[in-house]
Design a protein around this motif. Structure first.
Motif, short mmCIF file in Angstrom:
data_model
loop_
_atom_site.label_atom_id
_atom_site.label_comp_id
_atom_site.label_asym_id
_atom_site.label_seq_id
_atom_site.Cartn_x
_atom_site.Cartn_y
_atom_site.Cartn_z
N HIS A 73 -67.46 -34.00 14.72
CA HIS A 73 -66.52 -33.51 13.71
C HIS A 73 -65.28 -34.40 13.68
O HIS A 73 -64.39 -34.27 14.50
CB HIS A 73 -66.12 -32.07 14.03
N HIS A 75 -62.51 -36.63 10.72
CA HIS A 75 -62.05 -36.98 9.37
C HIS A 75 -61.39 -38.36 9.46
O HIS A 75 -60.28 -38.55 8.97
CB HIS A 75 -61.02 -35.99 8.85
N HIS A 243 -65.95 -25.17 7.80
CA HIS A 243 -64.69 -24.94 8.54
C HIS A 243 -64.39 -23.45 8.36
O HIS A 243 -64.09 -23.02 7.25
CB HIS A 243 -63.55 -25.74 7.92
N HIS A 266 -64.09 -24.59 14.18
CA HIS A 266 -62.82 -23.95 14.52
C HIS A 266 -63.10 -22.55 15.11
O HIS A 266 -63.14 -22.42 16.34
CB HIS A 266 -61.89 -23.84 13.33
N ASP A 318 -62.13 -33.41 15.79
CA ASP A 318 -61.50 -33.08 14.50
C ASP A 318 -60.43 -34.12 14.16
O ASP A 318 -59.42 -33.83 13.53
CB ASP A 318 -60.87 -31.68 14.56
FE FE Z 1 -61.94 -30.56 10.47
#
Ligand code: FE
Ligand code: DI6
Length: 409
Positions: A73, A75, A243, A266, A318
Motif C-alpha cells: 500500500h 501512493h 480505504h 486502515h 501508505d
Molecule cells: Fe492510503
C-alpha cells in the motif's frame, strides 16, 4: 528436483514464513535453497539436500533468509510535498480541517497535475529506492492524485515505467475515487460517473492497473458511490481494495467484504461485525501504523479480535505526502508492534505472506516454498525478531529477485 539448478544458497537459517511449518516464522535451521528459472525448486535442512549440480553457489555465512519484503500500500508517485501542512497540524489543526480548507489531497492533486511525467518519475524514484534498500522486492503503487483522466493515466504510466527501470516488482492500483476534484464540487455522483464510464475503461484498455481502490470515508466517498466503483471494476475483471473505517465507521468494510475485496486498509474504526465479515470473506486487513502515528490517531484497530477471528493482517507504509511521508517498511514493522501490539513474527508475516495475499499474489510470493518466486533477502542477524526490533542499521546483506542477485542494483 532435477540434478542441475541455477543457484544454490547454503549455510543459512530460513524464516520461510510458511504457515505449514511450526512457529511464527516457519524456521528451518542450517538450511539450503535451490533455485531454477527464478523459482525455488527445493528448500529444507542442508543435510537433506538431494544430489544437485548448481551453476552457482552462494554461501549464506550463517545469516538469516526471509522472503523478499512486500509493501502492499503506497501512493509514492506524486508531485510537490506537504511540509507546510505538517507544521499546521503540529499547530493543532486536524487533517480534516486542513482538507476542508482546500489543502490536503487536493493540494497534491494541483502539484501532480502540474508536473511533467518526467518530473513525477524523478520525484518517485528515490522513494522507491528507499524501500528497495530495505529488502522490499514487490511494491504496490496507487494513482489518486490526478482525479481526471489524463493525470490518473500519467501517474499509472509512471508507475509502470518505474518497474521497467528498477529491479523490483511493481503492481499498480487505480485510486481515482480518492477525493472529489474541485471542478466537480457538489457533483460527486457525476464524478463517480466519470470514473466508472471513462477512467476505469481507459485504464483497463491500456492494462495500467492490477486493481481498483477507493476512499470510503466522511471526507471521501459514500458507501453507495463506492459500491458503484466496485461494480464497474468487477465488470472490467479488476479486483478491488478499499480505504475503510480510517476516521469513522461508515459501513465500508461490510460493503468490501460482501464484494469479495482483496483488502480493507486502515480499519481503525471497524466493528465486531466487520471483523466477522472479513473472516468470512477472506478479505485481508491492511494495517497502516504510519498514518495512525502521523495523524495523531488514538483509536487502535481491534488487533486481538482480528487475531481471534483468524483475519489475515498485513502491514504497509501508505507512503504519501499527507498522512505518511515515511519511506520505511521496517519502521512500519516496529510501529505495528509498538503502536498496535503485533508480535515481531506477525509484523514479518504482515510484510510478506499477508501482504502478498492483500495483492492477490500469494500463489507466487511472500513465502519461501517450492514453486514460489525466489525473492530472497539475506540478513546479518541472530534472530528474525530483530527486523521489527531495530530500524536503520540492520540492512540486507544480499537481495535476490527471482533468483537474480540484485544486491548491488
Ligand atoms: Fe492510503
Ligand atoms: N487516506 C489517507 O490517509 C491518505 N489517503 C487516504 O485515503 C491520505 C492522502 C493524502 O493526504 O495525500
Amino acid at each position: 528436483m532435477s540434478e542441475r539448478c541455477d543457484l544454490l544458497i547454503t549455510n543459512l537459517n530460513a524464516a520461510t514464513m510458511d504457515p505449514s511449518i511450526a512457529g511464527g516464522y516457519g524456521v528451518i535451521e542450517d538450511a539450503a535453497i535451490a533455485v531454477t528459472k527464478g523459482r525455488i525448486v527445493w528448500i529444507g535442512p542442508r543435510r537433506d539436500l538431494p544430489e544437485c549440480t548448481p551453476d552457482r553457489i552462494v554461501d549464506g555465512e550463517g545469516q538469516w533468509a526471509t522472503p523478499g519484503l512486500i509493501d502492499c500500500h503506497t501512493h509514492l508517485v506524486y508531485g510537490g510535498h506537504r511540509a507546510g501542512e505538517f507544521a499546521r497540524r503540529l499547530g493543532g489543526e486536524s487533517y480534516e480541517e486542513v482538507a476542508r480548507s482546500g489543502g490536503g489531497i487536493i493540494s497534491t492533486v494541483r502539484a501532480t497535475r502540474g508536473a511533467s511525467a518526467e518530473n513525477l518519475y524523478k520525484l518517485a524514484e528515490p522513494r522507491l529506492h528507499a524501500l528497495m534498500a530495505e529488502g522490499v522486492t514487490t511494491v504496490e503503487i496507487k494513482s489518486g492524485y490526478g482525479l481526471d483522466l489524463d493525470t490518473e493515466l500519467k501517474q499509472l504510466r509512471t508507475a509502470r515505467r518505474l518497474a521497467q527501470h528498477n529491479s523490483v516488482e511493481i503492481v499498480t492500483t487505480c485510486l481515482a475515487a480518492h477525493a472529489l476534484p474541485p471542478e466537480y464540487d457538489g457533483r460527486a455522483d457525476e464524478y463517480i460517473d466519470l470514473i466508472c464510464e471513462q477512467i476505469l475503461p481507459a485504464v483497463a484498455r491500456e492494462q495500467l492497473a492490477d486493481a481498483v481502490d477507493m476512499f470510503c470515508e466522511t471526507i471521501g466517498f459514500t458507501v453507495d458511490q463506492c459500491q458503484r466503483v466496485i461494480d464497474a471494476a468487477k465488470k472490467l475483471d479488476l479486483p478491488v481494495k478499499v480505504h475503510a473505517e480510517q476516521l469513522a465507521r461508515t459501513g465500508a468494510t461490510e460493503m468490501a467484504a460482501k464484494s469479495g475485496a482483496l483488502s480493507v486498509d486502515h480499519i481503525e474504526y471497524i466493528s465486531d461485525a466487520d471483523v466477522l465479515a472479513m473472516a468470512e470473506s477472506g478479505t485481508v486487513a491492511v494495517l497502516l501504523p504510519g498514518a495512525f502515528y502521523t495523524l495523531h490517531e488514538t483509536q487502535v484497530p481491534p488487533i486481538e479480535k482480528l487475531r481471534e477471528a483468524g483475519v489475515c493482517m498485513a502491514l504497509a507504509t501508505d507512503l504519501n505526502p499527507g498522512s505518511c511521508p515515511i519511506a520505511s517498511l521496517r519502521l512500519m514493522m516496529n510501529m505495528g508492534c509498538q503502536l498496535f501490539g503485533l508480535t515481531p513474527a506477525e509484523a514479518l508475516a504482515g510484510v510478506t505472506r499477508a501482504a502478498a495475499r492483500a495483492l492477490g499474489l500469494c500463489c507466487s510470493r511472500g513465502v519461501l516454498r517450492e514453486g514460489l518466486r525466489a525473492d530472497i533477502v539475506l540478513w546479518p542477524m541472530d534472530t528474525p525478531d530483530q527486523l521489527a526490533y531495530e530500524v536503520g542499521a540492520l540492512k540486507p546483506a544480499r537481495i535476490f529477485l527471482e533468483g537474480r542477485d540484485i544486491t548491488a542494483c
